[in-house]
Write an enzyme that holds these catalytic residues in place. Sequence first.
Site, short mmCIF file in Angstrom:
data_model
loop_
_atom_site.label_atom_id
_atom_site.label_comp_id
_atom_site.label_asym_id
_atom_site.label_seq_id
_atom_site.Cartn_x
_atom_site.Cartn_y
_atom_site.Cartn_z
N LYS A 66 13.31 0.66 -2.38
CA LYS A 66 13.34 -0.19 -3.57
C LYS A 66 14.70 -0.07 -4.26
CE LYS A 66 8.37 0.10 -4.14
NZ LYS A 66 7.24 0.88 -4.62
N GLN A 102 5.37 5.19 -8.93
CA GLN A 102 5.02 5.22 -7.50
C GLN A 102 3.72 6.01 -7.31
OE1 GLN A 102 6.86 3.58 -5.03
NE2 GLN A 102 5.15 4.13 -3.71
N ASP A 107 4.63 -4.43 -11.42
CA ASP A 107 3.59 -4.36 -10.39
C ASP A 107 2.44 -5.32 -10.69
OD1 ASP A 107 4.08 -2.77 -8.19
OD2 ASP A 107 3.53 -0.89 -9.19
#
Length: 293
Positions: free
Chosen positions: A54, A98, A123
Amino acid sequence: MTAKILEGKYFAAQIKEKCKQDIEMLKTEHQLTPGLAVIIVGENPASKVYVANKHRSCEEIGIYSEVIELPASTSKQALLDKIEHLNCDPKIHGILVQLPLPEHIRAAETEILNAISPAKDVDGFHPVNVGKLAIGEEHLVPCTPYGCIKMLELADIPIAGKQAVVIGRSNIVGKPMFHLLLARHATVTVCHSRSKDLANITRQADILVAAVGKPHFVTVDMVKPGAVVIDVGINRIADKKLVGDVDFEQVKEVAGAITPVPGGVGLLTIAMLLHNTVKAACIIHQVNVKALE
Ligand code: NAD
């Protein structure tokens, strides 16, 4: 008939290129650099690889990226404090924690994710963003199902009026996929572990999305000839080989189009994370986001 193979890298590259152009415009016209913060707690090796990917993807297209590595012993409160700090940080427009979290704070996962400001929730897991999606106001949408939809749109595959079947009802994939397809006027059926006579339902599908987490779960007898088959599954089998939920070799002989695993929708997930970060920056700074779509 052999299916058209929908290569993820081809579509991901288009999305990333568009993000890159949007970022250049934001930098020159609005003096705005979108910023993403990823928090990783502990030493999970797979998580470290995902976070590094990422970070690298952000740097490639000009997003400011911060990786915050916290020790496995981090308390729930310390993590909540860090999130609150990032919620107020003007350099940061997207925040991601995460998963999985270490064992001792795993039970607080929902509380921790909900502490992320809905405006920076790239997200798309915050209840405010989930609710917006459900009422047809797409704000920040979960990256994997959003990537599936973008792929269909970029491939010029019509959705309106089609029969779509989604196998799987998770909050991360199945349910948002349902809303996204419905908002684009498909007739959508969602199947799950208690569904009866699954093959009978999946054989109706013009668009079949598999998000189950079981290797080769979708077999050729479950697919209508000519259907578009989107395989979200990522399963590790013997010899560390990755396969999807669809029996690719058999199904590609009857489907009209199909995504491979690896190399399919997985590549779109990171691209949509970048897209969501740019979008969040635009919304926070009241720059017209319509141009991004
Ligand atoms: P999950 O375990 O949360 O959900 C699986 C779903 O499958 C459940 O809703 C369950 O009801 C359904 N299911 C299980 N057995 C079934 C059966 N026999 N018949 C019908 N339905 C059944 O998983 P998830 O988080 O939604 O992920 C699904 C898959 O997608 C996994 O392989 C995961 O690794 C993968 N995934 C990929 C990405 C990506 O970036 N490509 C992102 C998220 C998830």
